[in-house]
Design an enzyme around this catalytic site. Structure first.
Site, PDB file in Angstrom:
ATOM      1  N   GLU A  59      46.188  75.179  85.836  1.00  0.00           N
ATOM      2  CA  GLU A  59      47.171  74.840  84.802  1.00  0.00           C
ATOM      3  C   GLU A  59      46.789  73.562  84.046  1.00  0.00           C
ATOM      4  OE1 GLU A  59      51.317  75.235  85.462  1.00  0.00           O
ATOM      5  OE2 GLU A  59      51.115  76.973  86.770  1.00  0.00           O
ATOM      6  N   HIS A 333      53.501  70.695  91.947  1.00  0.00           N
ATOM      7  CA  HIS A 333      52.778  70.974  93.180  1.00  0.00           C
ATOM      8  C   HIS A 333      52.182  69.671  93.712  1.00  0.00           C
ATOM      9  CE1 HIS A 333      52.129  75.553  93.158  1.00  0.00           C
ATOM     10  NE2 HIS A 333      52.907  75.296  92.111  1.00  0.00           N
TER      11      HIS A 333
END
Length: 492
Positions: A59, A333
């Protein structure tokens, strides 16, 4: 992939390799404070101790963010590759201390549906970013790195409507990992796999390739998901704390420590500049592990070097700190970080000796004997049967969806023809306008549905056939059958 001028090319085989995988949550226009967070990520990577030799990012969507991270880390990671794929990119990047000799971007044949535009998986071109990295001067001093981001789950297994897609993706990366090992290279698979430990995709990767989950090598009793997951709740274990989830369970997502999982009231406090302290002894029922580092030493028929073997020395969750001024977590995350060590194999016993000298104790666990080029799971046939049942069920669903889309296309053609005919006898202009609008909008929706049903679903069904054939073939070989049996029966 070239290093900056003056960068030193390392040719001496290292005794250790430090690896980091991190989902940066760098969605353009969607992720808050994107550039500020990714800039800080680059600074933390540059200041990491021990310094990483290989970093896989997910990402990381924009060139701007990638170049910023490269600029901050170029003194320790002079080589890197940003991978292009799909309409909006792959979001994948690999950074390295050593030269990247070759790279490839393998797109997954099954990767979501275009109709689910609000989820975006189909549009970003998910796949496997690979890099062949030479870390020494010997012929086999090569590590093949595979960085990926599997399809996101939107429902709990086994009811996840994209489970078949994610399983097919796990199958594809498992093949790539196995092929790299068979070439006699050190193999590392890393990324956001969007799967729980010992889930179907996880078992498939460890069964269909020689790699092992680095976290479970050192933490074999770690959790199989959040305490809310059925599989984990059945184990009857005590409610974990934030600290336990980070240290023992390897939780990288949905942690109570991550500010992006806080409620709106707590996030408002951060935006106002108020400090919010989180006690690591707080219970953490929702945290789970979605990010992984898989590892396999070179195939035993291709030794890494004279009397040498690779092993996992340590693994930990990292990047848990917050941005120094924004006070938010750096991503939704946390990272997974592992250290591989290269050491000498035990010497063969001289004839007449009954036992080898006792080696001094170490905190790394030898795992070379666990690996091989053939599947080791005694339940491999039942695993393949489970996958085949899933494919069959998904195949029926997609064929039904295809029929419905094509029926919709045909119905809209009929409605459009009826509306255009009705305009001839329309008593008012506004009625004519309404009929033309209904005809145009309806036919447009029908054409889109027809294209998806006739083209996309057709392509998906053909990809499913390939996946099914490969699984059936693997099952037949695992059961001791002859792959040529299909030819004799006219099934190929």
């Amino acid at each position: 992939m070239s290093a900056p001028s003056g960068a030193h090319v390392f040719r001496e085989r290292p005794s250790r390799i430090r690896i980091i995988t991190y989902n940066c949550w760098g969605l353009k226009f969607i992720a808050q404070h994107r550039h500020e967070r990714l800039t800080e990520i680059g600074l933390l990577l540059a200041a990491a101790d021990p310094a990483p030799e290989i970093v896989g990012l997910q990402e990381c969507w924009t060139q701007q963010d990638y170049r910023t991270i490269r600029d901050k880390t170029k003194h320790i990671l002079p080589y890197g590759k940003f991978y292009y794929s799909g309409i909006f990119g792959s979001g994948l990047a690999i950074l390295s201390r050593w030269p990247i000799e070759e790279s490839d971007m393998y797109r997954y044949p099954l990767n979501g549906r275009p109709a689910a535009f609000f989820r975006g998986d189909w549009y970003v071109g998910k796949g496997v970013a690979s890099a062949r990295i030479r870390f020494g001067s010997a012929h086999k001093d090569v590590v093949e790195v595979f960085c990926t981001h599997l399809h996101a789950p939107y429902e709990a297994e086994p009811n996840d409507s994209y489970l078949c897609h994610r399983t097919a993706q796990a199958w594809e990366i498992a093949k790539l990992l196995r092929h790299a090992s068979e070439r006699g290279h050190l193999v590392i698979g890393l990324g956001d796999f969007n799967m729980r430990p010992l889930s179907l995709a996880h078992r498939l990767i460890e069964t269909h390739s020689p790699v092992r989950d680095a976290w479970r090598i050192l933490h074999p009793d770690s959790s199989l998901g959040s305490t809310e997951d059925v599989t984990e709740s059945r184990r009857g274990r005590p409610m974990p704390t934030i600290e336990y989830n980070l240290v023992e369970n390897g939780a990288t997502c949905d942690s109570a420590l991550n500010t992006w999982r806080w409620n709106k009231g707590e996030q408002k406090k951060l935006r106002r500049g108020q400090e919010v302290i989180v006690n690591v002894k707080t219970q953490d029922p929702g945290a789970k592990r979605l990010d992984y580092i898989f590892f396999a030493p070179p195939d035993q028929s291709f030794p890494a070097g004279p009397s040498l073997e690779w092993a996992v020395d340590s693994v930990n969750v990292g990047m848990t700190s917050r941005h120094p001024t924004l006070r938010c977590s750096l991503s939704d995350h946390f990272s997974v970080e592992a250290t591989l060590v290269c050491r000498r194999k035990p010497l063969p016993l001289p004839s007449g000796m009954e036992s080898a000298p006792t080696a001094p104790p170490t905190n790394d666990k030898p795992v070379t004997e666990m690996f091989g080029s053939t599947p080791r799971n005694s339940n491999i046939v039942s695993l393949y049967d489970e996958i085949l049942m899933m494919i069959s069920s998904y195949n029926l669903r997609e064929r039904r969806q295809r029929r419905l889309r094509l029926y919709h296309f045909g119905a809209e053609i009929g409605i459009a023809a009826g509306c255009l005919t009705a305009i001839w006898w329309s008593p008012r202009n506004f009625v004519s306008f309404f009929l033309m609008l209904l005809s145009t909008v309806g036919l447009s929706a029908g054409v889109i549905d027809g294209l998806m049903g006739g083209l996309f679903v057709g392509s998906e069904l053909r990809a499913l056939k390939e996946f099914e054939w490969e699984v059936k073939n693997a099952r037949r070989m695992a059961a001791g059958g002859d792959p040529a049996d299909d030819l004799a029966e006219g099934k190929v």
